[in-house]
Design a protein around this motif. Structure first.
Motif, PDB file in Angstrom:
ATOM      1  N   GLY A   1       2.263 -17.980 -10.744  1.00 41.28           N
ATOM      2  CA  GLY A   1       3.178 -16.884 -11.036  1.00 41.28           C
ATOM      3  C   GLY A   1       4.603 -17.243 -10.687  1.00 41.28           C
ATOM      4  O   GLY A   1       5.534 -16.997 -11.458  1.00 41.28           O
ATOM      5  N   LYS A   2       4.793 -17.862  -9.536  1.00 48.02           N
ATOM      6  CA  LYS A   2       6.136 -18.271  -9.115  1.00 48.02           C
ATOM      7  C   LYS A   2       6.694 -19.362 -10.020  1.00 48.02           C
ATOM      8  O   LYS A   2       7.891 -19.430 -10.249  1.00 48.02           O
ATOM      9  CB  LYS A   2       6.107 -18.777  -7.671  1.00 48.02           C
ATOM     10  N   MET A   3       5.812 -20.232 -10.521  1.00 46.40           N
ATOM     11  CA  MET A   3       6.259 -21.345 -11.351  1.00 46.40           C
ATOM     12  C   MET A   3       6.382 -20.987 -12.824  1.00 46.40           C
ATOM     13  O   MET A   3       6.937 -21.744 -13.596  1.00 46.40           O
ATOM     14  CB  MET A   3       5.286 -22.520 -11.214  1.00 46.40           C
ATOM     15  N   SER A   4       5.880 -19.826 -13.233  1.00 47.94           N
ATOM     16  CA  SER A   4       5.776 -19.524 -14.663  1.00 47.94           C
ATOM     17  C   SER A   4       7.115 -19.546 -15.389  1.00 47.94           C
ATOM     18  O   SER A   4       7.211 -20.073 -16.491  1.00 47.94           O
ATOM     19  CB  SER A   4       5.063 -18.193 -14.884  1.00 47.94           C
ATOM     20  N   ALA A   5       8.152 -18.988 -14.788  1.00 48.31           N
ATOM     21  CA  ALA A   5       9.461 -18.994 -15.454  1.00 48.31           C
ATOM     22  C   ALA A   5       9.957 -20.422 -15.630  1.00 48.31           C
ATOM     23  O   ALA A   5      10.480 -20.789 -16.687  1.00 48.31           O
ATOM     24  CB  ALA A   5      10.464 -18.175 -14.651  1.00 48.31           C
ATOM     25  N   GLY A   6       9.761 -21.226 -14.606  1.00 49.08           N
ATOM     26  CA  GLY A   6      10.181 -22.622 -14.692  1.00 49.08           C
ATOM     27  C   GLY A   6       9.399 -23.394 -15.732  1.00 49.08           C
ATOM     28  O   GLY A   6       9.968 -24.191 -16.484  1.00 49.08           O
ATOM     29  N   ILE A   7       8.105 -23.161 -15.774  1.00 50.26           N
ATOM     30  CA  ILE A   7       7.263 -23.860 -16.739  1.00 50.26           C
ATOM     31  C   ILE A   7       7.638 -23.422 -18.151  1.00 50.26           C
ATOM     32  O   ILE A   7       7.721 -24.245 -19.069  1.00 50.26           O
ATOM     33  CB  ILE A   7       5.774 -23.612 -16.440  1.00 50.26           C
ATOM     34  N   SER A   8       7.895 -22.148 -18.320  1.00 50.66           N
ATOM     35  CA  SER A   8       8.322 -21.633 -19.623  1.00 50.66           C
ATOM     36  C   SER A   8       9.603 -22.326 -20.068  1.00 50.66           C
ATOM     37  O   SER A   8       9.732 -22.758 -21.217  1.00 50.66           O
ATOM     38  CB  SER A   8       8.525 -20.127 -19.529  1.00 50.66           C
ATOM     39  N   HIS A   9      10.545 -22.474 -19.149  1.00 50.20           N
ATOM     40  CA  HIS A   9      11.801 -23.164 -19.449  1.00 50.20           C
ATOM     41  C   HIS A   9      11.538 -24.632 -19.770  1.00 50.20           C
ATOM     42  O   HIS A   9      12.111 -25.176 -20.719  1.00 50.20           O
ATOM     43  CB  HIS A   9      12.758 -23.037 -18.256  1.00 50.20           C
TER      44      HIS A   9
ATOM     45  N   MET B   1       5.938 -32.504 -23.365  1.00 47.95           N
ATOM     46  CA  MET B   1       5.304 -31.189 -23.330  1.00 47.95           C
ATOM     47  C   MET B   1       3.812 -31.317 -23.032  1.00 47.95           C
ATOM     48  O   MET B   1       3.260 -30.524 -22.263  1.00 47.95           O
ATOM     49  CB  MET B   1       5.527 -30.456 -24.654  1.00 47.95           C
ATOM     50  N   ALA B   2       3.173 -32.303 -23.617  1.00 46.67           N
ATOM     51  CA  ALA B   2       1.742 -32.514 -23.374  1.00 46.67           C
ATOM     52  C   ALA B   2       1.491 -32.829 -21.899  1.00 46.67           C
ATOM     53  O   ALA B   2       0.515 -32.348 -21.318  1.00 46.67           O
ATOM     54  CB  ALA B   2       1.212 -33.636 -24.267  1.00 46.67           C
ATOM     55  N   ARG B   3       2.380 -33.632 -21.281  1.00 49.31           N
ATOM     56  CA  ARG B   3       2.240 -33.942 -19.853  1.00 49.31           C
ATOM     57  C   ARG B   3       2.378 -32.683 -19.009  1.00 49.31           C
ATOM     58  O   ARG B   3       1.611 -32.467 -18.072  1.00 49.31           O
ATOM     59  CB  ARG B   3       3.306 -34.961 -19.412  1.00 49.31           C
ATOM     60  N   ILE B   4       3.360 -31.844 -19.338  1.00 49.86           N
ATOM     61  CA  ILE B   4       3.567 -30.599 -18.590  1.00 49.86           C
ATOM     62  C   ILE B   4       2.323 -29.721 -18.693  1.00 49.86           C
ATOM     63  O   ILE B   4       1.829 -29.194 -17.692  1.00 49.86           O
ATOM     64  CB  ILE B   4       4.816 -29.854 -19.112  1.00 49.86           C
ATOM     65  N   ILE B   5       1.802 -29.572 -19.891  1.00 53.31           N
ATOM     66  CA  ILE B   5       0.620 -28.724 -20.105  1.00 53.31           C
ATOM     67  C   ILE B   5      -0.599 -29.320 -19.409  1.00 53.31           C
ATOM     68  O   ILE B   5      -1.374 -28.604 -18.776  1.00 53.31           O
ATOM     69  CB  ILE B   5       0.374 -28.520 -21.617  1.00 53.31           C
ATOM     70  N   LYS B   6      -0.756 -30.645 -19.477  1.00 53.18           N
ATOM     71  CA  LYS B   6      -1.885 -31.305 -18.802  1.00 53.18           C
ATOM     72  C   LYS B   6      -1.812 -31.042 -17.296  1.00 53.18           C
ATOM     73  O   LYS B   6      -2.813 -30.694 -16.669  1.00 53.18           O
ATOM     74  CB  LYS B   6      -1.846 -32.802 -19.081  1.00 53.18           C
ATOM     75  N   ASN B   7      -0.610 -31.192 -16.717  1.00 52.30           N
ATOM     76  CA  ASN B   7      -0.454 -30.959 -15.285  1.00 52.30           C
ATOM     77  C   ASN B   7      -0.730 -29.504 -14.932  1.00 52.30           C
ATOM     78  O   ASN B   7      -1.364 -29.204 -13.919  1.00 52.30           O
ATOM     79  CB  ASN B   7       0.954 -31.343 -14.825  1.00 52.30           C
ATOM     80  N   LEU B   8      -0.278 -28.602 -15.772  1.00 59.15           N
ATOM     81  CA  LEU B   8      -0.494 -27.174 -15.533  1.00 59.15           C
ATOM     82  C   LEU B   8      -1.978 -26.831 -15.603  1.00 59.15           C
ATOM     83  O   LEU B   8      -2.502 -26.119 -14.745  1.00 59.15           O
ATOM     84  CB  LEU B   8       0.292 -26.350 -16.557  1.00 59.15           C
TER      85      LEU B   8
ATOM     86  N   ARG C   1       9.916 -28.651 -10.942  1.00 64.30           N
ATOM     87  CA  ARG C   1      11.282 -29.120 -11.176  1.00 64.30           C
ATOM     88  C   ARG C   1      12.265 -27.982 -11.461  1.00 64.30           C
ATOM     89  O   ARG C   1      13.353 -27.939 -10.899  1.00 64.30           O
ATOM     90  CB  ARG C   1      11.297 -30.123 -12.332  1.00 64.30           C
ATOM     91  N   THR C   2      11.884 -27.061 -12.321  1.00 58.80           N
ATOM     92  CA  THR C   2      12.812 -25.994 -12.680  1.00 58.80           C
ATOM     93  C   THR C   2      13.155 -25.148 -11.458  1.00 58.80           C
ATOM     94  O   THR C   2      14.315 -24.799 -11.246  1.00 58.80           O
ATOM     95  CB  THR C   2      12.228 -25.109 -13.796  1.00 58.80           C
ATOM     96  N   ARG C   3      12.169 -24.838 -10.649  1.00 54.16           N
ATOM     97  CA  ARG C   3      12.437 -24.035  -9.449  1.00 54.16           C
ATOM     98  C   ARG C   3      13.318 -24.815  -8.471  1.00 54.16           C
ATOM     99  O   ARG C   3      14.203 -24.238  -7.842  1.00 54.16           O
ATOM    100  CB  ARG C   3      11.126 -23.618  -8.789  1.00 54.16           C
ATOM    101  N   ILE C   4      13.098 -26.105  -8.351  1.00 48.19           N
ATOM    102  CA  ILE C   4      13.948 -26.939  -7.497  1.00 48.19           C
ATOM    103  C   ILE C   4      15.384 -26.865  -7.992  1.00 48.19           C
ATOM    104  O   ILE C   4      16.314 -26.661  -7.208  1.00 48.19           O
ATOM    105  CB  ILE C   4      13.435 -28.403  -7.477  1.00 48.19           C
TER     106      ILE C   4
END
Length: 189
Positions: free
Chosen positions: A34-42, A84-91, A119-122
């Motif tokens: 939940g905390k990471m969702s905005a960052g992941i969306s970005h 994008m595939a790497r981000i989704i795989k990690n998620l 990364r985005t939250r950082i």
């Protein structure tokens, strides 16, 4: 007999405790997601917008027979798609609720994946990231998903701890001695 009944009750309570622990771990992961969702969306939206622009440009370059520029645009689309595939795989790996076998895992790959999820939250919290990582792979016997979850949680906890801090520095260091150590430090209270 009394001993048998006691053993059954202990076994039952132990099973209940394990189930509760599993639920708590999953709840913690959902909270972190939940905390990471905005960052992941970005993180996903940014390359998606670039892919759209590159594909439009590639179409225009093909219309005017500039195949080299079209090829370059298509190459950029491929790189962004892989990102994008790497981000989704990690998620997906982070969110998974399953037991995985222990195996040979590169700690540096795990840290890279955890940083891509946070990364985005950082960046949004204007946190300075300091890394001190070996240049060669560092292998440990672990569950890759579990280890990644631990590192993501450590990073998230560090960012939470620094919310009120004027100076925000997050340091991640890996040391290899008789055993591998991952050090995550922050400038929070």
């Amino acid at each position: 007999d009394t001993n048998t009944q006691l053993e059954l009750k202990v076994a039952e309570k132990t099973a209940d405790l394990r189930a509760a622990q599993t639920e708590l771990v999953q709840a913690g992961k959902l909270s972190a997601l939940g905390k990471m969702s905005a960052g992941i969306s970005h993180e996903l939206n940014q390359p998606l917008m670039a892919i759209q622009q590159y594909s439009e440009n590639a179409g225009r370059f093909l219309q005017i027979n500039d195949n080299e520029k079209a090829h370059n645009n298509l190459s950029e689309i491929q790189k962004l798609s892989q990102r994008m595939a790497r981000i989704i795989k990690n998620l997906r790996a982070f969110a998974r609720n399953e037991h995985e076998p222990m195996g040979r895992v590169d700690v540096l790959d795990v840290i890279t994946a955890a940083l891509s999820l946070t990364r985005t939250r950082i960046d949004q919290t204007q946190t300075e990231l300091i890394t001190d990582l070996p240049s060669a792979p560092v292998y440990v016997n672990a569950g890759e998903v579990r280890l990644s979850q631990v590192v993501v949680n450590l990073i998230s906890n560090a960012l939470d701890a620094m919310e009120e801090s004027k100076e925000r520095k997050l340091s991640i260091r890996v040391s290899v001695r008789t055993q591998v150590e991952i050090h995550v430090t922050d400038t929070g209270p």
